[in-house]
Design a protein around this motif. Structure first.
Motif, mmCIF file in Angstrom:
data_model
loop_
_atom_site.group_PDB
_atom_site.id
_atom_site.type_symbol
_atom_site.label_atom_id
_atom_site.label_comp_id
_atom_site.label_asym_id
_atom_site.label_seq_id
_atom_site.Cartn_x
_atom_site.Cartn_y
_atom_site.Cartn_z
ATOM 1 N N ALA A 50 40.839 53.714 40.559
ATOM 2 C CA ALA A 50 40.414 52.739 41.016
ATOM 3 C C ALA A 50 39.539 52.737 42.378
ATOM 4 O O ALA A 50 38.888 51.900 43.167
ATOM 5 C CB ALA A 50 41.624 52.040 41.449
ATOM 6 N N ALA A 51 39.310 54.122 42.955
ATOM 7 C CA ALA A 51 38.649 54.519 43.964
ATOM 8 C C ALA A 51 37.295 54.003 44.107
ATOM 9 O O ALA A 51 36.685 53.261 44.975
ATOM 10 C CB ALA A 51 38.694 56.057 44.392
ATOM 11 N N PRO A 52 36.578 54.085 42.942
ATOM 12 C CA PRO A 52 35.004 53.511 43.042
ATOM 13 C C PRO A 52 35.016 51.965 43.122
ATOM 14 O O PRO A 52 34.114 51.659 43.949
ATOM 15 C CB PRO A 52 34.659 53.633 41.507
ATOM 16 N N LEU A 53 35.915 51.298 42.951
ATOM 17 C CA LEU A 53 36.097 49.673 43.314
ATOM 18 C C LEU A 53 36.556 49.496 44.559
ATOM 19 O O LEU A 53 36.006 48.655 45.251
ATOM 20 C CB LEU A 53 36.819 49.018 42.196
ATOM 21 N N ARG A 54 37.586 50.317 44.961
ATOM 22 C CA ARG A 54 38.077 49.893 46.242
ATOM 23 C C ARG A 54 37.384 50.515 47.397
ATOM 24 O O ARG A 54 37.366 49.657 48.344
ATOM 25 C CB ARG A 54 39.442 50.867 46.328
ATOM 26 N N ALA A 55 36.422 51.150 47.071
ATOM 27 C CA ALA A 55 35.434 51.531 48.307
ATOM 28 C C ALA A 55 34.399 50.409 48.530
ATOM 29 O O ALA A 55 33.955 50.353 49.595
ATOM 30 C CB ALA A 55 34.521 52.647 47.651
ATOM 31 N N ALA A 150 37.101 35.679 47.782
ATOM 32 C CA ALA A 150 37.859 36.819 48.127
ATOM 33 C C ALA A 150 37.494 37.824 46.754
ATOM 34 O O ALA A 150 38.149 37.218 45.746
ATOM 35 C CB ALA A 150 39.102 36.878 48.648
ATOM 36 N N MET A 151 37.098 38.711 46.959
ATOM 37 C CA MET A 151 37.026 39.805 45.841
ATOM 38 C C MET A 151 38.315 40.654 45.770
ATOM 39 O O MET A 151 38.567 41.508 46.447
ATOM 40 C CB MET A 151 36.012 40.767 46.102
ATOM 41 N N MET A 152 39.438 40.131 44.953
ATOM 42 C CA MET A 152 40.464 41.025 44.723
ATOM 43 C C MET A 152 40.626 41.116 43.405
ATOM 44 O O MET A 152 41.261 40.023 42.776
ATOM 45 C CB MET A 152 41.621 40.260 45.517
ATOM 46 N N THR A 153 40.502 42.175 42.572
ATOM 47 C CA THR A 153 40.774 42.286 41.173
ATOM 48 C C THR A 153 42.096 42.723 40.558
ATOM 49 O O THR A 153 42.681 43.428 41.638
ATOM 50 C CB THR A 153 39.497 43.487 40.852
ATOM 51 N N ASP A 154 42.477 42.112 39.535
ATOM 52 C CA ASP A 154 43.718 42.343 39.054
ATOM 53 C C ASP A 154 43.976 43.831 38.541
ATOM 54 O O ASP A 154 43.036 44.203 37.894
ATOM 55 C CB ASP A 154 44.091 41.541 37.833
ATOM 56 N N ILE A 155 44.793 44.488 38.566
ATOM 57 C CA ILE A 155 45.061 45.974 38.319
ATOM 58 C C ILE A 155 44.886 46.148 36.847
ATOM 59 O O ILE A 155 44.287 47.186 36.439
ATOM 60 C CB ILE A 155 46.062 46.793 38.716
#
Length: 264
Positions: A50-55, A150-155
């Motif tokens: 998930a690091a590429p998106l969380r960045a 708000a950009m909050m993606t479901d895992i």
């Protein structure tokens, strides 16, 4: 006495199926062993993926889990897929051991490098997606998020998305193998593929348009490597075909070069 021929015909089939079952069990065992070793690190593995998106998430934003069991099932699913990907060399080795006795000697000499190359290219495609495509793609998505959203993606949705891309890029990087095979078996000759180069280039950009964000840079980033991979497969196929054409034809295959008789 009338039953003896039937028994003789059934034995090769039974032993063949027994060997297939044994090799399938080995594949299942190796996947389970790898999964058992990775499960303790399931949360860390998901954090890495998930690091590429969380960045590129806005400050203070996080990923979310909309399902009750998602915090457990999503890392579990990812760990299982990692075990499958990591166990792929062993799985392909078992598949090779099953089909190798049915191949001629010259076919085995070609198949082994192809097998090793296909594994390497599949992993290279996944690495290319993670280190090159994902940062560009998620950076683009973050930049076009509408104001007030708000950009909050479901895992769970994120995992399905990246697994699809991992598989797509892994398969796309198998283009040299596919190109080499169609030349080697004689389905298409080198001259025809060279004449089809403009269509191949257009097809690469179409695939890039489908798999990447709608910007020229991202599409080119995928299309150009795919085209270069096609050219490398074309070159390898042409060299092998030329070498095979220059070799004198064998008058008769050696007994050890004959594959086993087909199962009745």
């Amino acid at each position: 006495m009338s039953k003896l021929p039937d028994a003789d015909q059934e034995m090769p089939l039974v032993s063949h199926l027994t060997e297939l079952r044994t090799r399938l069990l080995r594949c299942v065992v190796i996947i389970f062993v790898i999964f058992a070793g990775l499960f303790y690190f399931a949360q860390d593995i998901y954090a890495l993926v998930a690091a590429p998106l969380r960045a590129y998430l806005p400050e203070g934003a996080t990923m979310i889990a909309t399902g009750v069991a998602s915090p457990f099932l999503t890392p579990f699913k990812l760990t299982l897929m990692c075990a499958l990907f990591l166990g792929m060399p062993v799985i392909l080795h078992q598949a090779w051991g099953f089909i190798a006795p049915g191949l001629y000697t010259h076919e085995r000499r070609i198949a082994v490098p192809l097998l090793i190359s296909s594994i390497f290219l599949f992993y290279a495609g996944m690495a290319f997606a993670y280190f090159v495509v994902f940062p560009i793609m998620f950076g683009f998505f973050a930049s076009v998020t509408p104001q007030g959203v708000a950009m909050m993606t479901d895992i769970g949705q994120y995992l399905d998305f990246v697994l699809t891309l991992f598989f797509a890029f892994g398969v796309a990087f198998e283009i040299p193998i596919a190109t080499f095979l169609v030349i080697w078996v004689g389905l298409v000759d080198v001259a025809t593929l060279r004449k089809s180069r403009p269509y191949v280039i257009v097809g690469c950009f179409v695939v890039g348009m489908v798999l990447t964000p709608p910007d020229v840079f991202s599409q080119t980033l995928l299309a150009v490597p795919m085209w270069l991979l096609f050219e490398s497969g074309l070159l390898a196929g042409a060299l092998v075909k030329r070498k095979r054409d220059e070799e004198p034809a064998e008058e008769e295959a050696k007994p050890e070069d004959q594959p086993p008789a087909p199962l009745s």
